[in-house]
Design a protein around this motif. Structure first.
Motif, short mmCIF file in Angstrom:
data_model
loop_
_atom_site.label_atom_id
_atom_site.label_comp_id
_atom_site.label_asym_id
_atom_site.label_seq_id
_atom_site.Cartn_x
_atom_site.Cartn_y
_atom_site.Cartn_z
N UNK A 149 -81.32 -46.07 -58.58
CA UNK A 149 -81.64 -47.09 -57.59
C UNK A 149 -81.83 -48.46 -58.23
N UNK A 150 -82.19 -48.49 -59.49
CA UNK A 150 -82.47 -49.74 -60.18
C UNK A 150 -81.33 -50.23 -61.06
N UNK A 151 -80.37 -49.35 -61.37
CA UNK A 151 -79.32 -49.68 -62.34
C UNK A 151 -78.34 -50.70 -61.76
N UNK A 152 -78.18 -51.86 -62.38
CA UNK A 152 -77.20 -52.83 -61.88
C UNK A 152 -75.78 -52.33 -62.12
N UNK A 153 -74.86 -52.77 -61.29
CA UNK A 153 -73.50 -52.23 -61.34
C UNK A 153 -72.84 -52.45 -62.70
N UNK A 154 -73.14 -53.54 -63.37
CA UNK A 154 -72.51 -53.78 -64.67
C UNK A 154 -72.95 -52.76 -65.72
#
Length: 223
Positions: A192-197
């Motif tokens: 839920x917290x992981x940015x797409x990059x």
């Protein structure tokens, strides 16, 4: 009482007619190669894929899909669907998500519980996470709950594949699920917290296992 929980239980049920039980996602080849041969190695294999594969790419992508459906961001749905299809490392893994997506799309039409967006039918190939996320959004299930159930369903299917392929006893299967369940909150929170990059689908062991499964002589599963 809210309908969200019963709807979520239905969506995550092994009885959902999408054919998940027919796939092992390379686990069958890992058994054939001797990499998985008992409870400990089965748990190690499944945990590795959960934490470093599914949990770092499929899970955050599915959460984003649910948010996109809820916000009626159709272009974002199309983009994420294309990204997921492109991320499948073997023909079996790609065929798996397309078949399950097709089955879920047909089921949602037959349930007639909510209006399906036109873009859902317009997609030439719909991956399984797209259909799952649409149902979760339409049934107003909290993203943290739907993602937990999505990953639980994946873990349960992997455990059932191990029971048949290794084979393992029922108690061993439940011990595996108990251990995996204990890891789910952290995996969900990270997704839920992981940015797409920072999403990562780098799992060469899975890619090799899936590719070699395509030519495996004796098989119980389709992947």
């Amino acid at each position: 009482m809210s309908l969200a929980l019963p709807r979520l239980l239905q969506l995550a049920s092994p009885a959902l007619p999408v054919g998940a039980y027919t796939y092992s996602q390379g686990l069958e080849w890992a058994v054939e190669a001797g990499l998985v041969h008992d409870q400990a190695t089965a748990l190690e294999w499944i945990t590795g894929l959960l934490e470093h594969g599914v949990g770092r790419f499929e899970a955050p992508l599915t959460a984003c899909l649910q948010r996109a459906w809820a916000a009626a961001e159709e272009r974002e749905v199309e983009r994420l669907n294309a990204d997921f299809l492109a991320s499948r490392e073997s023909s079996e893994l790609r065929a798996e998500t397309v078949q399950m997506g097709y089955s879920l799309r047909r089921l949602l039409h037959e349930l007639d519980d909510f209006a399906l967006p036109e873009v859902f039918d317009a997609l030439p190939e719909v991956s399984f996470p797209v259909g799952w996320a649409l149902a979760a959004a339409a049934w107003e299930i909290a993203v943290v709950d739907s993602l937990t159930a999505y990953l639980w369903s994946w873990c349960e299917n992997q455990m059932m594949a191990a029971l048949k392929a290794v084979p393992l006893g029922q108690a061993a299967g439940q011990r595996i699920l108990l251990a995996l369940g204990g890891r789910l909150p952290a995996v969900v929170q990270q997704a839920l917290e992981l940015p797409e990059e920072r999403w990562s689908n780098f799992a060469p062991g899975l890619a090799l296992a899936s590719s070699r499964h395509e030519t495996q002589y004796s098989r119980l599963f389709r992947s």
